[in-house]
Design an enzyme around this catalytic site. Structure first.
Site, PDB file in Angstrom:
ATOM      1  N   PRO A  88      10.987   0.314   9.123  1.00  0.00           N
ATOM      2  CA  PRO A  88      12.156  -0.571   9.279  1.00  0.00           C
ATOM      3  C   PRO A  88      12.502  -1.220   7.941  1.00  0.00           C
ATOM      4  O   PRO A  88      11.625  -1.508   7.127  1.00  0.00           O
ATOM      5  CB  PRO A  88      11.678  -1.603  10.297  1.00  0.00           C
ATOM      6  N   GLY A 140      11.369  -6.261   5.694  1.00  0.00           N
ATOM      7  CA  GLY A 140      10.022  -6.377   5.135  1.00  0.00           C
ATOM      8  C   GLY A 140       9.644  -5.282   4.157  1.00  0.00           C
ATOM      9  O   GLY A 140       8.462  -5.137   3.820  1.00  0.00           O
ATOM     10  N   VAL A 147       0.837  -1.203   0.000  1.00  0.00           N
ATOM     11  CA  VAL A 147       0.000   0.000   0.000  1.00  0.00           C
ATOM     12  C   VAL A 147       0.873   1.255   0.000  1.00  0.00           C
ATOM     13  O   VAL A 147       0.619   2.220  -0.723  1.00  0.00           O
ATOM     14  CB  VAL A 147      -0.957  -0.001   1.209  1.00  0.00           C
ATOM     15  N   ASP A 198      -7.164   2.057   5.251  1.00  0.00           N
ATOM     16  CA  ASP A 198      -8.204   1.100   5.647  1.00  0.00           C
ATOM     17  C   ASP A 198      -8.965   1.517   6.891  1.00  0.00           C
ATOM     18  O   ASP A 198      -9.695   0.698   7.479  1.00  0.00           O
ATOM     19  CB  ASP A 198      -7.609  -0.303   5.863  1.00  0.00           C
TER      20      ASP A 198
END
Length: 690
Positions: free
Chosen positions: A54, A57, A34, A119
């Site tokens: 971070p 990921g 996103v 969201d």
């Protein structure tokens, strides 16, 4: 009022805006899929993106943006202090931690920073819709947070029904709109600009808007003043459009003031200017003036400037009073030089083209900068003078005519080595330099110019010594400019100078040829029936002036530059047949070729001689080595050419086909032999067979 029907209010919607975030800081928290989409949207809007996430990921696309330096990246978790920067105008979060997202949202509310929490519609000051992008066109569909997938479906349906070239058409309209704002600036022109642009968009098809070229825009803008909208086919049909002149009211007249030719009509001027009428003498119902009376000469100059150009000036009694006709003819010639040597190849005035010129020795009147800026709204002038007294009056005249923002004047010290101090004026290049130099090398030289003449000087001279005399006279002064031009070269497109004697002109032409300067132009500036002046211009650039501009006025053969036009007679052949033959020939050559069939006109650009027998043999050999002829790529709008469009153009020629003749206009190039060779190719193809 009860019968009025107004739109009904439909509550529950969002105010959809195009938020300008160019060069503004936007904080993005999160580095997933996103976030990648959010970052791309921001970068497309030229925002300065600060990313906090971070490194573990990171989405591959996000990592790519970081690696390319497209975002400012902080490898860490969000901290409240990250919002301390007052320049942050927007915060976007895209993390999988609802509590962390809510904390960020609350901090943003405290600091009054607009935020979007992915969201979580209740915690959003704004939503991202589904966007269709085609160049400058952006269409957003929003469901106000109810169904993002539905927004995507609706957006795709809308996009599928749009013309495939809508984005390009909008880009062309944007370019035209920018040129129009230059042509007709000012808030008072706003309503007319909007109305005229709207009519263009409605009356022209999308296909025509996409096909519109730079030359078409220039032609179309000529119809702004009379509030007309010609079609693209009308523009390209060869119908002559008017040329427009700024008259001080942001309106445009249908014809630009031409050269003064013949003596001034005193009766006509007296009818317009009462002050001039008061100093005229009348003999046998015809007005005349005493040119030996300095007050009369001053009033004549003031009257002409006021009535013909809308200018007001003040002149001291101890400085030159400039005759207007010759001065205007000099400015008008420079205008034509620039009009016929632009990269658009139009050979006519482009109202959107910005011009910067320098007048060396402006004098007390500042007449050249005033005339230049009064007649063309996008021209700016710089001026220098070594005389503080003259410069004080020049500045007053600039202010009196409201031209302080377009005319800048500078005092030059006599010890300054440069006549064209571009660095000191903080400019890298100029379009032209002009000078009306002192004509005489000494008092004796000045007196000798009157000796042996049957009539006295045509008008009283009130000029100071520094205005009339300098070392070497006009030749010495212009030689200094020539020497500096050999250093500046292409930084100035046209170096120009006025001379007082034909012998001076001949001497300067000889000097130009000695330095292998082949692109030059000359003019005779005679406005009446007595005084003659001449001017010369030279350029290190390749753009060639139209032939009647390069060889303007009555001139002796020895000063004429190389002709920039040739006409080939083709008896008994119609314009259409001639045009078809020329088009077929040009398409066979390895050149850039633009052909307009409706106008029977084409422009050819070549990087080198590709039509000689040697060049054709070489091409045939290379084609055979490649297993056969390689088809030449076709460019848009009928253009064709090599792959590298940035390479220098050695020759550009405009070809105009008419019934029983073809005109070839040399547009660009420094090698006359190359132009002559191409003309020979066309002549052999049309007259001598191929």
């Amino acid at each position: 009022m009860a019968d009025e029907h107004f739109p009904e209010v439909q509550g529950g919607g969002s105010l959809i805006l195009a938020w300008q975030v160019r060069n503004k800081k936007v904080l993005v928290v999160g580095g997933g899929e996103v976030a990648a989409g959010r970052i791309l949207n921001l970068l497309n809007a030229d925002a300065k993106v600060i990313l906090i996430s971070p490194r573990d990921g990171l989405n591959p696309e996000v990592a790519h943006r970081i690696e390319r330096g497209q975002v400012t990246y902080h490898d860490k978790l969000f901290e409240p202090s990250d919002l301390d920067d007052p320049a942050i105008t927007m915060v976007l979060t895209a993390v999988d931690d609802p509590e962390a997202s809510t904390r960020i949202w609350k901090l943003c509310k405290e600091k009054r920073i607009a935020a979007n929490i992915a969201d979580v519609p209740p915690e959003c000051d704004f939503y991202f819709g589904s966007v269709h992008r085609d160049g400058p066109l952006q269409i957003m569909v929003s469901t106000n947070g109810n169904g993002p997938k539905m927004a995507n479906i609706v957006r795709r349906r809308i996009a599928a029904n749009l013309p495939p070239n809508i984005g390009e058409a909008i880009a062309k309209v944007g370019a035209l709109r920018k040129k129009l704002r230059v042509l007709a600036p000012g808030d008072e022109q706003g309503p007319k600009r909007m109305k005229w642009m709207s009519k263009v968009c409605v009356q022209w098809s999308l296909e025509d808007l996409c096909d519109m070229e730079e030359l078409d825009m220039v032609e179309l803008l000529q119809s702004y003043a009379p509030d007309q909208i010609p079609s693209l086919s009308q523009i390209r049909s060869g119908e002559e459009a008017g040329v427009w002149q700024f008259d001080g009211s942001y309106g445009w007249s249908s014809t630009e003031r031409s050269y003064y030719n013949g003596d001034v009509d005193f009766d006509e001027l007296a009818a317009k200017d009462a002050d001039f009428a008061a100093i005229c003498k009348v003999s046998k119902d015809k007005r005349w003036v005493d040119f030996q009376d300095p007050n009369v000469v001053q009033q004549l100059t003031k009257g002409l400037l006021k009535c013909h150009f809308g200018l007001t000036i003040e002149l001291p009694n101890d400085r030159l009073c400039p005759p207007v006709p010759v001065r205007w003819n000099y400015i008008r010639w420079i205008q034509e030089l620039l009009d016929t040597t632009s990269d658009t190849y139009t050979d006519r005035y482009d109202p959107s083209r910005e011009i910067l010129g320098l007048d060396i020795g402006v004098g007390a009147s500042c007449i050249y900068p005033l005339l230049a800026c009064a007649s063309r709204p996008e021209w700016r002038m710089a001026g220098t003078d070594i005389d503080q007294h003259s410069l004080d009056y020049a500045r007053k005249n600039v202010t009196a005519n409201g031209l302080e923002q377009r005319i800048r004047l500078k005092l030059s010290e006599t010890t300054e080595p440069s006549l064209m101090p571009l660095d000191a004026m903080r400019v890298e290049e100029m379009d032209f330099v002009m000078t009306n130099p002192p004509f005489y090398s000494s008092g004796e030289d000045m007196q000798a110019s009157y000796t042996g003449k049957s009539a006295p000087p045509s008008a009283v001279c009130t000029g100071a010594e520094n205005e009339m005399i300098c070392p070497g006279g006009d030749v010495g002064f212009i030689t200094r400019i020539l020497d500096e031009s050999l250093e500046l070269r292409e930084k100035v497109q046209w170096y120009t100078a006025m001379v007082g004697k034909i012998s001076s002109l001949q001497t300067i032409i000889t000097k130009l040829k000695k330095h292998d300067i082949t692109n030059f132009a000359v003019t005779c500036l005679q406005a009446g029936y007595r005084t003659k002046r001449w001017a010369v211009a030279w350029s290190f650039q390749g753009y060639r002036p139209r032939n009647d501009v390069a060889r303007h006025g009555e001139l002796v053969l020895g000063v004429l530059p190389t002709a920039t036009a040739q006409t080939i007679k083709v008896q008994g052949i119609s314009k259409e047949v001639v045009g078809r033959k020329v088009d077929e020939l040009a398409r066979e050559l390895d050149v850039k070729w633009r052909w307009r069939d409706q106008m029977g006109m084409g422009v050819m650009e070549a990087k080198e001689n590709v039509w000689s027998r040697a060049a054709r043999r070489k091409k045939k050999f290379l084609d055979q080595g490649n297993g056969g002829a390689v088809p030449k790529p076709e460019m848009e709008n009928g253009e064709s050419g090599g792959e590298d469009e940035e390479e220098a153009v050695s020759l550009a020629v405009k070809i105009i086909c008419k019934d029983e003749e073809v005109e070839l206009r040399w547009l660009r190039g420094l090698d006359y032999v190359l132009f002559e060779s191409f003309c020979g190719l066309i002549k052999r193809a049309l007259v001598g067979g191929r």
